[in-house]
Design an enzyme around this catalytic site. Structure first.
Site, PDB file in Angstrom:
ATOM      1  CG  ASP A  50     -27.381  25.038 -12.370  1.00 44.22           C
ATOM      2  OD1 ASP A  50     -28.137  24.096 -12.066  1.00 44.22           O
ATOM      3  OD2 ASP A  50     -26.195  25.124 -11.954  1.00 44.22           O
ATOM      4  CD  GLU A 189     -29.010  16.878  -7.729  1.00 46.58           C
ATOM      5  OE1 GLU A 189     -29.030  18.111  -7.559  1.00 46.58           O
ATOM      6  OE2 GLU A 189     -28.910  16.343  -8.850  1.00 46.58           O
TER       7      GLU A 189
END
Ligand code: KIV
Length: 291
Positions: A50, A189
């Site tokens: 995304d 992340e």
């Protein structure tokens, strides 16, 4: 008859790579050429991230606005071109937060309408029941913990996560819960390397790091970042392997100069005509019937 696409990397092969200590290579891609380049380079997993919101669609500093229809369109282009790599459709903000039913309906669209092999969604906690619902329907899910950009505002911006002992413990617990819920892999992340190493040790499914140090089972980078197509500030974890934005600008400038000076198109880039046909054509043009 085998129904599995021939040549497609099977998910158990990713688990075997973890067991063998072979690194998994993942990259994002958003169109057919990008998917082909990644496949030719031997990439194992392509994420239609995304991040498209920022690197393709021009939204600044947020992944939130990208819609299901936009993600389906991009995923379809990648899935059409990628043969061997596992193609993962990234579920955009709003496509799985409301309910398990909504999440499952949208995950099915990724597989059925866009040809994705799997989906990814962010977070643990409320996302766990979404993962269970989607996996129970037979769709593989990749988890994502640490910096989860869809909730960047709640996290205080695009900041490293899991920096305190308590936050690190919560992060490990979240990743373990995602594996228990059925995730076939988990993205880590922007977290400290020791935390990523611990998660990687604790999980039997592969971890894919981005800003999570060298001990993850695999790594992912955003296509535009690694190729030098992203302008402006880049996170510390990005390594650029090319400067394509400079090359693209130089190429377009050279083209514009050639057009303006009449250097392009030259003979080499133009179509000739048979001499006899040309003479007949010119004659016919001179003698117009109505004149
Ligand atoms: O959307 C994306 O590109 C991602 C990667 C950065 C993991 O989620």
């Amino acid at each position: 008859m085998s129904v599995f696409p021939p040549g497609k990397l099977a998910l158990p092969e990713l688990w075997a790579m973890k067991r063998r200590g072979e690194k998994i290579v993942m990259v994002t891609a958003y169109d057919a050429p990008g998917a082909r380049f990644a496949e030719d380079a031997g990439v194992d997993v392509i994420l239609v991230g995304d991040t498209a919101a920022m690197v393709v669609l021009g939204h600044e500093g947020t992944t939130v606005p990208v819609t299901m229809d936009e993600m389906l369109f991009l995923t379809r282009t990648v899935a059409r071109a990628a043969r061997r790599p596992v193609v993962i459709g990234d579920m955009p903000f709003g496509s799985y937060q409301v309910s398990d039913e909504d999440a499952l309906r949208n995950a099915i669209r990724f597989v059925k309408e866009a040809g994705a092999d799997a989906v990814k969604l962010e977070g643990a906690g409320p996302s766990l029941s979404r993962v269970r619902a989607i996996v129970e329907a037979g769709i593989p899910v990749m988890g994502h913990v640490g910096l989860t950009p869809q909730s960047a505002t709640m996290l205080g911006g695009f900041k490293t996560q899991g920096k305190t002992a308590d936050a690190a413990q919560a992060l490990v617990a979240g990743a373990v819960a995602l594996e228990e819920a059925g995730c076939f892999s988990v993205v880590l992340e922007a977290i400290p390397s020791p935390v990523a190493a611990e998660v990687t040790n604790r999980l039997s499914v592969p971890t894919i790091g981005i800003g999570a140090g060298p001990d993850c089972d695999g790594q992912v980078l955003v296509y535009h970042d690694l190729l030098g197509l992203t302008e402006g500030h880049l996170p510390r974890f990005v390594k650029r392997y090319a400067n394509l934005s400079r090359e693209i600008r130089d190429a377009i400038e050279a083209y514009a100069a050639d057009v303006r000076t009449g250097t392009f198109p030259d003979e080499e880039h133009s179509y000739a005509m048979d001499e006899e046909e040309r003479e007949r054509f010119e004659l016919a043009e001179k003698v117009q019937p109505d004149e």
